[in-house]
Enzyme design. Structure first.
Site, mmCIF file in Angstrom:
data_model
loop_
_atom_site.group_PDB
_atom_site.id
_atom_site.type_symbol
_atom_site.label_atom_id
_atom_site.label_comp_id
_atom_site.label_asym_id
_atom_site.label_seq_id
_atom_site.Cartn_x
_atom_site.Cartn_y
_atom_site.Cartn_z
ATOM 1 C CG ASP A 91 20.020 1.261 -21.377
ATOM 2 O OD1 ASP A 91 19.539 1.754 -22.416
ATOM 3 O OD2 ASP A 91 21.122 1.606 -20.907
ATOM 4 C CD GLU A 112 17.738 -5.596 -25.477
ATOM 5 O OE1 GLU A 112 16.721 -4.961 -25.132
ATOM 6 O OE2 GLU A 112 17.699 -6.752 -25.940
ATOM 7 C CD GLU A 147 12.412 0.833 -35.013
ATOM 8 O OE1 GLU A 147 13.542 0.811 -34.487
ATOM 9 O OE2 GLU A 147 11.893 -0.154 -35.562
ATOM 10 C CG ASP A 184 20.279 11.123 -26.973
ATOM 11 O OD1 ASP A 184 20.621 11.110 -25.760
ATOM 12 O OD2 ASP A 184 20.970 11.643 -27.861
ATOM 13 C CD GLU A 197 18.134 7.690 -36.463
ATOM 14 O OE1 GLU A 197 18.677 8.769 -36.085
ATOM 15 O OE2 GLU A 197 17.675 6.847 -35.677
ATOM 16 C CE LYS A 230 26.380 16.693 -18.731
ATOM 17 N NZ LYS A 230 27.248 17.752 -19.306
ATOM 18 C CB THR A 244 18.766 -2.777 -31.134
ATOM 19 O OG1 THR A 244 18.905 -2.198 -29.828
ATOM 20 C CG2 THR A 244 17.286 -2.894 -31.478
ATOM 21 N NE ARG A 245 23.597 0.415 -34.525
ATOM 22 C CZ ARG A 245 24.348 1.467 -34.774
ATOM 23 N NH1 ARG A 245 25.637 1.447 -34.528
ATOM 24 N NH2 ARG A 245 23.812 2.569 -35.261
#
Length: 239
Positions: free
Chosen positions: A178, A218, A68, A142, A93, A146, A215-216
């Site tokens: 999204d 989403e 992941e 992320d 991460e 822009k 997930t948080r």
């Protein structure tokens, strides 16, 4: 000619945060007590200047490797590790607050088939054996909204080409986002790197995967009226 640091490491720009709010005492304790033991091995250039491949057999035996990339708070990663004890997991991460959150979840769940690289995924790609990854997740990366920052997104050749190298023929890459323009760039760039989009009808990208854990990130997107997309790719065979 690739630019390098004085010690010989490849020069890589990193964009994004590494630290956030001050960690709670328990989270700081997780980092001090648990993180080193959950390292997949020598990944950073200073500890592995010859870029020796990780010994995945020593880590996970003959279990397939799932990866992941950017696990956020770690809820999905722990969920998958619990559901799939016959697979080995590595989560990448660089945001240390997210790493601390994951460590707490690992303690609570008691999963033992998971390792953590608290840094840039590209450094991990350097030391993963070729064609060693059976499944990879890129979930709500992320968006860098822009236009001038689109080159910072993960779905660029700088990231996708080394990812493709470490993924086995037929391996699955899942991408959730999204952001409509991120969907566009993903569908343009990921196939160029050697992946096939597997969608056969609109339900395949509109509905989450059967084993999905929201997930948080989403949940925030849904609250703000954005529509998630679930894209599944398969690594092409090698000639």
């Amino acid at each position: 000619m690739t630019e390098t640091h004085p010690k010989g490491a490849p020069w890589r720009n990193f964009y994004g945060r590494r630290h956030g709010k001050t960690l709670r005492p328990a989270q700081q304790r997780y980092l001090e007590e648990d993180l080193a033991a959950l390292s997949p091995g020598p990944v950073e250039w200073e500890e592995n200047p010859e870029r020796r491949p990780l010994d995945l057999e020593a880590l996970f035996g003959d279990r397939p490797l799932w990866l992941e990339i950017g696990f956020g708070g770690g809820e999905h990663l722990v969920h998958q590790a619990e559901r799939n004890p016959d697979a080995g997991f590595i989560g990448c991460e660089p945001f240390i607050n997210g790493v601390a959150m994951l460590l707490g979840k690992i303690r609570e769940a008691g999963v033992e088939n998971l390792r953590i690289h608290p840094g840039d995924a590209r450094d991990l790609f350097d030391v993963l054996p070729e064609a060693s990854v059976a499944r990879a997740f890129l979930l709500y990366p992320d968006p860098w909204p822009k236009k001038r920052h689109h080159r910072r997104r993960f779905v660029t050749p700088e990231h996708l080409e080394p990812l493709a190298r470490v993924m086995a023929p037929g391996a699955v890459l899942r991408v959730a986002t999204d952001i409509p323009d991120y969907v566009r760039q993903t569908l343009e760039e990921v196939p160029k790197a050697g992946f096939r989009w597997t969608a056969g009808n609109p339900r395949d990208w509109r509905e989450p995967w059967d084993d999905w854990l929201s997930t948080r990130y989403e949940q925030k997107a849904l609250r703000e009226g954005r529509v998630p997309h679930y894209l599944t790719f398969e690594r092409d065979g090698r000639g």
